[in-house]
Design a protein around this motif. Sequence first.
Motif, PDB file in Angstrom:
ATOM      1  N   UNK A 192       6.660   4.480  -9.380  1.00  0.00           N
ATOM      2  CA  UNK A 192       6.322   3.971  -8.046  1.00  0.00           C
ATOM      3  C   UNK A 192       7.509   4.263  -7.120  1.00  0.00           C
ATOM      4  N   UNK A 193       7.605   5.510  -6.735  1.00  0.00           N
ATOM      5  CA  UNK A 193       8.697   6.086  -5.960  1.00  0.00           C
ATOM      6  C   UNK A 193       8.840   5.381  -4.605  1.00  0.00           C
ATOM      7  N   UNK A 221      -1.055  10.829  -4.995  1.00  0.00           N
ATOM      8  CA  UNK A 221      -0.960  10.692  -6.446  1.00  0.00           C
ATOM      9  C   UNK A 221      -0.476  12.021  -7.014  1.00  0.00           C
ATOM     10  N   UNK A 222       0.722  12.022  -7.573  1.00  0.00           N
ATOM     11  CA  UNK A 222       1.395  13.251  -7.991  1.00  0.00           C
ATOM     12  C   UNK A 222       1.276  13.432  -9.494  1.00  0.00           C
ATOM     13  N   UNK A 245       0.854  -1.186   0.000  1.00  0.00           N
ATOM     14  CA  UNK A 245       0.000   0.000   0.000  1.00  0.00           C
ATOM     15  C   UNK A 245       0.885   1.229   0.000  1.00  0.00           C
ATOM     16  N   UNK A 246       0.545   2.228  -0.816  1.00  0.00           N
ATOM     17  CA  UNK A 246       1.350   3.439  -0.875  1.00  0.00           C
ATOM     18  C   UNK A 246       0.673   4.633  -0.220  1.00  0.00           C
ATOM     19  N   UNK A 247      -0.639   4.686  -0.269  1.00  0.00           N
ATOM     20  CA  UNK A 247      -1.322   5.809   0.361  1.00  0.00           C
ATOM     21  C   UNK A 247      -2.621   6.135  -0.343  1.00  0.00           C
ATOM     22  N   UNK A 300       5.553   3.703   1.603  1.00  0.00           N
ATOM     23  CA  UNK A 300       4.660   4.794   1.979  1.00  0.00           C
ATOM     24  C   UNK A 300       5.252   6.123   1.512  1.00  0.00           C
ATOM     25  N   UNK A 301       5.149   6.337   0.241  1.00  0.00           N
ATOM     26  CA  UNK A 301       5.700   7.502  -0.450  1.00  0.00           C
ATOM     27  C   UNK A 301       4.720   7.904  -1.551  1.00  0.00           C
ATOM     28  N   UNK A 302       4.868   9.101  -2.107  1.00  0.00           N
ATOM     29  CA  UNK A 302       4.032   9.478  -3.245  1.00  0.00           C
ATOM     30  C   UNK A 302       4.397   8.661  -4.482  1.00  0.00           C
ATOM     31  N   UNK A 303       3.548   8.722  -5.490  1.00  0.00           N
ATOM     32  CA  UNK A 303       3.807   8.100  -6.780  1.00  0.00           C
ATOM     33  C   UNK A 303       3.199   8.989  -7.853  1.00  0.00           C
TER      34      UNK A 303
END
Length: 322
Positions: A183-184, A139-140, A132-134, A202-205
């Motif tokens: 997928x940073x 979402x950038x 899971x990323x957030x 757990x970082x933006x992408x």
Amino acid sequence: MHLSQLIGGGVIVRKGDTARLLSGVATVYALAETAVAQEAPLAAVIPEGGEVVDLAALAVQGKLDVPVRHPEPARMYLCGTGLTHLGSASTRNAMHASDAEDVSDSMKMFRMGVEGGKPAAGQIGAQPEWFYKGPGTEAIAPGAPLVSPGFALDGGEEPEIAGFYLIGPRGTPHRIGFALSNEFSDHVTEKINYLFLAHSKLRPASFGPELRVGDLPRHIEGRSRIFRGDEVIFDAPFLSGEDNMSHTIANLEHHHFKYAPFRRPGDLHVHMFGTATLSVGAGVTTQDGDVFEISAPDFGQPLRNALQVTPENPAPVTVHQL
């Protein structure tokens, strides 16, 4: 056919070399809602006509957003699966194995996919790694910075393909399309111990700028580059599509949407399908201001984002008792 979302509203459809701004359509999300409600293909609800626009210029000007956003960011889930591509295990095994003879859990997971990730039609295959990323706030947009928090040990790119899904009123996932994704992640934190994988993700992408509507090509050839000023410090091809994967897209989709909370009507899911190409595997250490560029002819305009490193970690977060 490809769709792009303008920041602030407006949808662009591209067919071949011609891109036009649709009249009276504010978001790709709204288009998808209409298609689901009418039980029609997305292409069938796209109006004809519209002003011809220069999509490449709009991308350079930073006017294109993530291809699909939910109007309520908390109802947009950014998730993914790893160890899904042929060749992806070698870097991960090197990160997590204690010696040359050791077979890491990452390699074991990869082998499970190779042996059972492509089941026959109607069958369920091996379960993949999942992360899971957030929510949608992470979402950038293309062109916007990917921010690495002060406590991070690394900020590295992962060139991937992502699927966008709208959950229908009866809990059925509907795939809107596919887009390029960065997928940073924090690979240095992950390397400490594979149990830190959840923390590292757990970082933006970033996603886009274009959404490809229809099935994913079985063979995708792309390129991942990192610029430091005028110098290219990393340049490598990446492959995707099922011909280069240890899982089918359908198997990865099943193992995400088999969970009832991920089939809540109206929610939007963005699922990243993994990669086998990482600059960290080539010994690259990224720096503030580096620019990531991910491109693939099947997906139109390239995805570019700069790395932005925040200051050192501030004081501990304080929880207030009520």
